[in-house]
Design an enzyme around this catalytic site. Structure first.
Site, PDB file in Angstrom:
ATOM      1  N   LYS A 629      -3.897  -1.093   3.495  1.00  0.00           N
ATOM      2  CA  LYS A 629      -3.204  -2.308   2.924  1.00  0.00           C
ATOM      3  C   LYS A 629      -2.640  -1.955   1.374  1.00  0.00           C
ATOM      4  CE  LYS A 629      -4.747  -6.965   1.987  1.00  0.00           C
ATOM      5  NZ  LYS A 629      -6.071  -8.035   2.096  1.00  0.00           N
ATOM      6  N   GLY A 698       0.313  11.867  -1.606  1.00  0.00           N
ATOM      7  CA  GLY A 698       0.192  10.751  -2.570  1.00  0.00           C
ATOM      8  C   GLY A 698       1.391   9.829  -1.930  1.00  0.00           C
ATOM      9  N   GLU A 701       5.116   6.839  -4.967  1.00  0.00           N
ATOM     10  CA  GLU A 701       6.397   7.120  -5.617  1.00  0.00           C
ATOM     11  C   GLU A 701       7.617   7.416  -4.394  1.00  0.00           C
ATOM     12  OE1 GLU A 701       6.566   8.965  -9.621  1.00  0.00           O
ATOM     13  OE2 GLU A 701       4.775   9.765  -8.877  1.00  0.00           O
TER      14      GLU A 701
END
Ligand code: MOS
Length: 735
Positions: A629, A698, A701
């Site tokens: 989520k 990650g 970005e």
């Protein structure tokens, strides 16, 4: 509890936020609070001739007006390269020099915000004005080669790219431009400073608590232990709160001067001049290929701006050498010094403008070859990092292309542009690759098991809205084998163990590894103690102890001990373990990157030049997804920001005055709901066992990278117009 990870667990702090109980940096009360407002320079270059504060000082409620003439002495500190936090190492009110419009020339402190704002208008400044250089193309601007950034040298070459380009059967060679973009998170920068003797507490909207503490300790000449920086929630960071901007020093300085707590919040217009922005870029991308699409040469070079008195490199070429196979590659960058605030990190700094240029050029090459853009990318697919020769820790990019193409219905795309219509609208499909490096910094986590069986993990990382607390709880709960409601995670305070700047999409990988390590130690320490205690049911079977449903047990024994029972049995009041994780990708000899692919459909009104993104599909291979989520909301946000970049966002300067002319949300356009279609995001199942113990890369970005190119490529497919200069506004489309 193995299946805990990946689930879309709701944010644990969601209720705090929606009920207004989550405290942001401007919301911490203090007795005898005062309010500071900074006064900005009206000119962009020159010197203060005179500054008259008499009228402001006499205004109702005013306590102090501080300028370069009466400010207290300050000491120097470093930027983030030196472990500090400063964006610009020049301290505010240092002298009479003016380097950019809006630069603080005074700060007013008053009993109320209204009094301070009123008095700020009464500060009279005269200037010795020089012609500012704010135009990127101005021949008078000083230019120089960009040398070194976090990643290493900027200029990189392999093979002989220029001769290879000259010899290539098919080539494209164009310039792409991206404008200045400004951060506009919902929460502006805000600081509350409270001195108690020589001890300082600062509530600051920051992505870098420890770095801010270091710089404040340097500047005000007190030991780091005397500085506490607190930031429990950030209302959006995206990089603008990564470094420390002058208002933080101003606020702390003002609090010392008036000997009372001071609160300073930047106004929305000040967000355009008193903190950094994404640098403008002009980029050349030249690609040369054989007739079958095999790329033989890649050249990516160009310019971004920095300030006249500081350096920030928008590293738009940084991912180019590793993205596609090519024996010949050259990248280099120049900087041009302008009278602007220093640029800064803005969501995927480097890759965001860089991917617009490179991925637009790939589309142009595909057109020149009469080849499908996905096929061209697969033809030059790199199975190993073509620059270092190292294997990728994991790379599911081929899957991203495949799934994305299928979800958008890529087979419906007409190769010939301008041939698909729906009513009055021209319809086009475009795609682009997304990539962002996986980074890992140093962090420490301390985990404690209490007598009641609850766990608390602590690390001074940041909650930017990304879901850090929730994800850290999930990681710990999984490792411990207990339900999430037994675990909590505390962050946002330099009284907690060290965590790095929350940037570079590195928080889950870095802090998550520290949390995982601390949880593992708690579990192992208890297991070892249970295996060695003489009267323990598990005595002598250390290798066999496991945790099932939150209880220590072994396959051969029926005894079960919960964590709290284990503490009781071992007569321990509680147990604490610490884990430090360190940057180590060099030792691993692998290339670590997240990958993805964007596919978008646009509709273009040929008469009005209006572009509507009607569908956006993003597919990502980002390692293990800890929380579906929060991950999804990150990439959705990235795609929204990418659509804003493609179609709307640009900070405009008045060339004569050097002032920003659209420093407000009425004229600096960001997407609203009507600009955004329903976004689809998909995640390729991927567990990266090399990167870290949790298998996660990650996600903050990568979502924005490639979006602007996918939109521009779709606009080309819809209209036959190749727009190489963002944003794609109607005037560029219908001419
Ligand atoms: Mo990010 S631009 O590293 O906060």
């Amino acid at each position: 509890m193995k299946n805990l990870i990946g689930k879309g667990l709701d944010r644990l702090d969601g209720p705090l936020k929606v009920t207004g109980k989550a405290r942001y940096s401007a919301e911490f009360p203090a007795a005898k609070m005062t309010y500071a407002v900074g006064v900005g320079s009206e000119i962009a270059s020159g010197k203060i001739r005179s500054i008259n504060t008499a009228e402001a000082e006499g205004a109702p409620g005013v306590i102090a007006v501080i300028t370069h003439k009466n400010r207290p002495a300050l000491k120097a500190s470093s930027d983030f390269f030196g472990g500090g936090a400063l964006a610009d190492v020049r301290l505010p009110l240092a002298d009479a020099n003016i380097y950019h419009a809006g630069q603080f020339v005074a700060v007013v402190v008053a009993e109320s915000l209204e009094c301070a704002r009123h008095a700020a208008e009464l500060v009279k400044v005269t200037y010795i004005e020089e012609n500012p250089v704010v135009d990127f193309d101005d021949k008078k601007a000083e230019r120089y080669k960009a040398k070194q950034w976090f990643h290493g040298p900027i200029a990189r070459t392999r093979g002989t790219p220029e001769p290879a380009l000259a010899a290539a059967a098919v080539k494209v060679d164009n310039t792409y431009r991206t404008p200045v973009q400004n951060h506009n998170p919902m929460e502006p920068h805000a600081t509350t400073a409270i001195w108690d003797g020589d001890k300082l507490t600062v509530y600051d909207a920051t992505q870098g608590l420890y770095n801010t503490r270091k710089s404040l300790s340097d500047i005000f000449g007190i030991p780091p232990a005397n500085v506490r920086v607190v930031c429990k929630f950030i209302g959006g960071g995206f990089g603008c709160k990564g470094a420390m901007w002058p208002h933080v020093t101003l606020c702390v300085m003002a609090a010392r001067a008036v000997n009372r707590p001071v609160k300073l919040v930047l106004s929305r217009p000040q967000m355009f001049t008193n903190v950094g922005h994404r640098a403008e870029t002009a980029q050349r991308v030249a690609l040369g290929a054989e007739k079958d699409g095999t790329i033989k040469a890649i050249i990516h070079s160009g310019t971004s701006h920095t300030s006249v008195n500081g350096e920030f490199i928008e590293t738009f070429t940084v991912s180019t050498p590793m993205l596609y196979n090519s024996p010949n590659v050259h990248v280099e960058q120049d900087l041009v010094k302008l009278n602007k605030q220093l640029p800064t990190f803005m969501r995927a700094p480097g890759e965001t403008p860089g991917s617009f240029a490179l991925e637009s050029a790939m589309d142009e090459l595909a057109c020149a070859l009469d080849m499908d853009p996905v096929e061209l990318r697969m033809k030059n697919y790199a199975l190993k990092d073509p620059e270092s020769g190292n294997p990728f820790s994991s790379k599911g990019l081929d899957q991203c292309y495949k799934v994305g193409a299928q979800k958008i219905g890529w087979e419906k795309r007409n190769k010939k542009p301008g041939t698909r219509k729906e009513g009055d609208w021209l319809v086009g499909l475009g795609m682009a690759t997304a990539t962002y490096p996986t980074m890992h910094f140093n962090a420490t986590c301390v985990g404690t098991l209490s007598a009641d069986g609850s766990f608390l993990f602590k690390s001074s990382t940041h909650e930017m809205g990304t879901g850090t607390r929730t994800v850290m709880v999930q990681i710990a709960a999984e490792r411990l084998g207990v339900p999430v409601d037994k675990v909590d995670f505390d962050l946002g305070d330099t009284d907690l163990p060290m965590a790095p700047i929350s940037g570079g999409s590195a928080t889950v990988s870095t802090v998550g590894s520290a949390v995982d390590g601390a949880a593992l130690r708690l579990r192992n320490t208890l297991a070892e103690k249970l295996a060695t205690a003489v009267d323990s049911p598990f005595n002598g079977v250390p290798g066999e102890i496991e945790v099932v449903d939150g209880k220590f047990t072994t396959r051969t024994k029926s005894e079960k001990l919960s964590y709290e029972d284990a503490l009781k049995f071992l007569k321990l009041p509680s147990l604490e373990e610490k884990y430090e994780t360190a940057f180590n990708d060099h030792a691993k000899k692998v290339s670590m990157h997240s990958f993805g692919a964007h596919f978008v459909e646009v509709k273009v009104d040929p008469d009005l030049g209006t572009v509507r993104v009607s569908r956006a599909v993003g597919v990502f291979a980002n390692g293990r997804i800890i929380n579906e989520k929060t991950c999804r909301s990150q990439v959705h946000g990235g795609i929204v920001m990418g659509i804003g970049m493609a179609l709307e966002e640009a900070t405009l300067m008045d060339r004569r005055s050097g002032r920003v002319i659209n420093a407000n949300l009425g004229e600096y356009h960001v997407p609203v709901n009507a600009d955004i279609p329903s976004i689809e995001a998909y995640f390729i199942p991927e567990e990266d066992t090399i990167i870290n113990s949790i298998g996660a890369k990650g996600i903050g970005e990568i979502g924005i990278t490639g979006v602007a190119a996918a939109v521009a490529n779709a606009v080309y497919n819809a209209t036959g117009k190749r727009i190489r200069h963002l944003p794609i506004t109607p005037d560029k489309v219908f001419v």
